[in-house]
Design a protein around this motif. Sequence first.
Motif, mmCIF file in Angstrom:
data_model
loop_
_atom_site.group_PDB
_atom_site.id
_atom_site.type_symbol
_atom_site.label_atom_id
_atom_site.label_comp_id
_atom_site.label_asym_id
_atom_site.label_seq_id
_atom_site.Cartn_x
_atom_site.Cartn_y
_atom_site.Cartn_z
ATOM 1 N N ARG A 151 0.824 -1.207 0.000
ATOM 2 C CA ARG A 151 0.000 0.000 0.000
ATOM 3 C C ARG A 151 0.858 1.257 0.000
ATOM 4 N NH1 ARG A 151 -4.867 -1.955 4.183
ATOM 5 N NH2 ARG A 151 -6.122 -2.999 2.562
ATOM 6 N N ARG A 156 -3.347 -1.084 -4.701
ATOM 7 C CA ARG A 156 -4.625 -1.447 -4.093
ATOM 8 C C ARG A 156 -4.606 -2.960 -3.847
ATOM 9 N NH1 ARG A 156 -8.579 -0.726 -8.235
ATOM 10 N NH2 ARG A 156 -9.028 1.425 -7.598
ATOM 11 N N VAL A 195 -4.552 5.239 -2.815
ATOM 12 C CA VAL A 195 -4.728 4.113 -1.896
ATOM 13 C C VAL A 195 -5.241 4.619 -0.555
ATOM 14 C CG1 VAL A 195 -3.509 2.370 -0.534
ATOM 15 C CG2 VAL A 195 -3.044 2.567 -2.978
ATOM 16 N N GLU A 198 -8.894 5.855 -0.843
ATOM 17 C CA GLU A 198 -9.878 4.780 -0.964
ATOM 18 C C GLU A 198 -10.112 4.084 0.372
ATOM 19 O OE1 GLU A 198 -9.078 2.002 -4.051
ATOM 20 O OE2 GLU A 198 -9.528 3.412 -5.672
ATOM 21 N N VAL A 205 -10.550 -3.091 0.548
ATOM 22 C CA VAL A 205 -11.037 -3.750 -0.657
ATOM 23 C C VAL A 205 -11.231 -5.233 -0.340
ATOM 24 C CG1 VAL A 205 -8.691 -4.189 -1.513
ATOM 25 C CG2 VAL A 205 -10.592 -4.150 -3.107
ATOM 26 N N ASP A 436 -10.728 -5.128 -11.636
ATOM 27 C CA ASP A 436 -10.012 -3.845 -11.646
ATOM 28 C C ASP A 436 -9.771 -3.311 -13.049
ATOM 29 O OD1 ASP A 436 -9.911 -4.073 -8.921
ATOM 30 O OD2 ASP A 436 -7.770 -3.653 -8.752
#
Length: 481
Positions: A151, A156, A195, A198, A205, A436
Amino acid sequence: MTTASAPFTFVDLFAGIGGFHSVLSHAGGRCVYVSEIDDAARSTYVHNWVTPLPEKMRPTINTDINLATPDEGLDPDFPENFGVLAAGFPCQPFSKSGHQHGMEEARGTLFWNIARILEERHPPVILLENVRNLVGPRHRHEWDVIIDTLRELGYRVSSKPTVFSPHFLPPSMGGTPQVRERVFILGTYIGPERVKEEIKTRGDVPPTLTRGPVNGWDPRNWDVEWVLDDDADIENIDRYRLTTAETKPETEWINVWDDLVQRMWAYRGERLPGFPLWADAWVPESSLNPNELDLLPPWKADFLIKNARFYDQHRDIITAWRTANPNFNQFPPSRRKLEWQAQDATSLWETVMHFRPSGIRAKAPTYVPALVAITQTSIVGKRRRKITPHEAARLQGLPRWFDFANAREALSYKQVGNGVAAGAAWYVFRAHVERDQDDLPRALVRAVLDAPLNPTGDALSPEAFAFEAELDRESQELLVG
């Protein structure tokens, strides 16, 4: 195919014998850099994946990942741009002294070499593979360091592991009859700031996929025979047959234990129990000393009690069996132990067996345990022989034309045991690219999603696909009816 015409290029680190290569080339990718320290594995890789290529299309071959990742910069031969970094990296313990959980703490481990490359190159996709234990409680720290580092570098990634095995997949999707649960770490480069944003706004995720059977496939439908060659086609087949020599009477070990299996079915109508049978521990339960049992590890005390009760329940059969097989007492200690995991099989010769230091293990002839680097080669009872290196490679999803560049079979088994299961790797990689795709190069996405679902080609016999097709037909008939 030139680099320019390939839909994407990839780097293959800790490359082994080419499991990742088979997956990524299946989608039209071109390998531009390979690193593998083991001479024998590297020779096999080059023999199968590099030598057949025109010279101008061959990747750079590196012998040591440390040569590719000096403290300052990277190896001058390391490619500037590539689409995918794949690595089946070894996991070493990370120092817990600093608890920095990041790039600095990874230093000194082989994961750090991967991180250095990602720091310098930022390939759009990473595909990493490791053993199941990486996400076990004893390695939680290592897992956290890996995720935090990725990260920090702008990838991600999920903090929840993606665990998968080829036996969960049907034949048409690249499955093979091997239980090989591995952890896959898949990441998409979006930059460190994104990153953070998000995670702040959306949270973690989810993992790429959920562990379990795919498309309704029942793993119990597997048949080990689907990866086996005809005995008549195997060169020097006697090398794989069970031995009968007095110094290593493998056939006799099985025959004697099978006599007990037969007696249990004939006189009790029962299969053997699933706990390890230790013949040397077959004594009346009343003779066990509770004080001595208390001094033992709980698991061992439990096994001793269960074996004593088994003896008490079946003393007549055991006594008659031992009288009929006086040679049993001369078997090595590890061959006086049996672990029955073969459900309702009526004979050891119907199972898949392993000669282990802990005893003989018998399993149903559906799928085999994970191939390992040490020699515990599966024995197919119906064939009365061990699987060959060529068959072991097919359990990993490698094609029939794949062969080994070394003459020593022990090295071939080791190479396969250290390898990547192609079907499982392809399935998780494809799922990641599909999810993705908005953040990945269009050419890469198109190549992966347009490639056939089955990356393993002819690793399985035609009977496997015919069986699956018949299941699908019956399923459709039930739906229509």
